[in-house]
Design a protein around this motif. Structure first.
Motif, mmCIF file in Angstrom:
data_model
loop_
_atom_site.group_PDB
_atom_site.id
_atom_site.type_symbol
_atom_site.label_atom_id
_atom_site.label_comp_id
_atom_site.label_asym_id
_atom_site.label_seq_id
_atom_site.Cartn_x
_atom_site.Cartn_y
_atom_site.Cartn_z
ATOM 1 N N SER A 152 0.825 -1.228 0.000
ATOM 2 C CA SER A 152 0.000 0.000 0.000
ATOM 3 C C SER A 152 0.849 1.263 0.000
ATOM 4 N N TRP A 154 0.545 4.047 -1.341
ATOM 5 C CA TRP A 154 -0.214 5.286 -1.266
ATOM 6 C C TRP A 154 -0.469 5.707 0.183
ATOM 7 N N ALA A 155 -0.384 4.723 1.101
ATOM 8 C CA ALA A 155 -0.624 5.046 2.509
ATOM 9 C C ALA A 155 0.584 5.710 3.151
ATOM 10 N N THR A 275 -5.190 -6.045 7.147
ATOM 11 C CA THR A 275 -6.363 -5.317 6.677
ATOM 12 C C THR A 275 -7.030 -6.121 5.558
#
Length: 299
Positions: A152, A154-155, A275
């Motif tokens: 991820s 983008w996190a 997640t």
């Protein structure tokens, strides 16, 4: 980490099992469960011994046990072995050290399931290349998409250093696949593993020994010795034996489950709760691994 993988020697896989032998499929599944249990437990020692120190102690304890157990049989084999085979076994040990050191550094910075998925790109690439079919390259794309979901980017919370360590471990795992094919066909599982682990311990010493000795206590030494049985001793030994009993397609299909088993071990043993996005990413990597193994068998 750990351990062999999507594509391994077909030459050793054709050996038939005796009536009292555990089926190769069961050996792989047991090895996988033990390996990722050991990997999860090893992360608990990182804060005191460092990732490299923990890895070196595990390799050293595992090598010492195997060398002691194989004893005179090992020395007789070494005296009569071809120089090329000994060199291949030594190189396998060096690659094993790199694979475990880099994976430990990745696991210290990333969730265990993510580190394993990154590492799994190595044997997956070997399987895709071995299939000799361009259309199978799509499975690398599927796996890459899964890794993107797992990390991820983008996190902004994923460690780039951890990702790079994971990719380095992937490269070593790919080489490990190739090396295991040669060593497994020249030596018995215990003897080949004894030599390769001894070399791995020596190769890892400059990176891990100083940190380990600086913080070593009898409690951490006992813990590292116990974890060494779980990873790498038992799973590596079981996998070498499995590769002499089952075909590479069956083995590769089972190995495709590695990222999922690692994610589960992280959840159950060290409370790394994934997640929904990470679960989806793991599923993509698993699907790509299983599909690549089957594609290789048709190549």
């Amino acid at each position: 980490m750990n351990a062999p993988t999507v594509s391994v020697a077909a030459s050793t896989a054709s050996t038939s099992s005796g009536p009292r032998q555990m089926p190769g499929t069961a050996l792989v599944l047991v090895a996988m469960a033990v390996l990722h249990t050991g990997s999860a437990m090893a992360t608990e020692l990182f804060h005191s011994l460092s990732p490299a120190g923990t890895t070196w102690l595990r390799l050293t304890f595992a090598a010492a046990v195997l060398v002691a157990c194989t004893g005179r049989r090992l020395w007789r084999t070494l005296r009569t072995a071809r120089r090329a085979d000994l060199l291949a076994t030594g190189l396998l040990g060096a690659v094993s050290a790199g694979m475990m050191l880099l994976f430990s550094e990745a696991a210290a910075r990333l969730p265990l399931g993510t580190a394993t998925a990154l590492e799994f790109l190595g044997p997956l690439t070997v399987a895709v290349v071995a299939s000799h079919r361009r259309k199978e390259l799509a499975w690398l794309g599927v796996a890459a998409a899964g890794v993107v979901l797992l990390t991820s980017p983008w996190a902004g919370a994923t460690s780039l250093t951890g990702v790079l360590f994971g990719l380095g471990s992937a490269a070593c795992w790919a080489l490990y696949v190739i090396g295991t094919a040669h060593v497994g066909s020249r030596f018995s599982a215990s003897q080949g593993l004894a030599v390769s682990l001894a070399v791995a311990a020596a190769a890892a010493a400059p990176f891990g020994a100083p940190a380990a000795f600086a913080a070593l206590t009898w409690q951490t030494a006992v813990a590292a010795a116990g974890i060494a049985v779980l990873m790498p001793l038992v799973p590596f030994l079981l996998e070498m034996k499995a590769l002499q009993r089952i075909g590479k397609t069956a083995y590769g299909t089972l190995a495709g489950l590695e990222p999922a088993v690692s994610l589960l071990a992280g959840l159950v043993l060290i409370a790394q709760t994934p997640t929904v996005v990470q679960i989806g990413g793991t599923a993509l990597v698993v699907v790509a691994g299983i599909a690549a193994a089957r594609a290789e068998s048709r190549g």
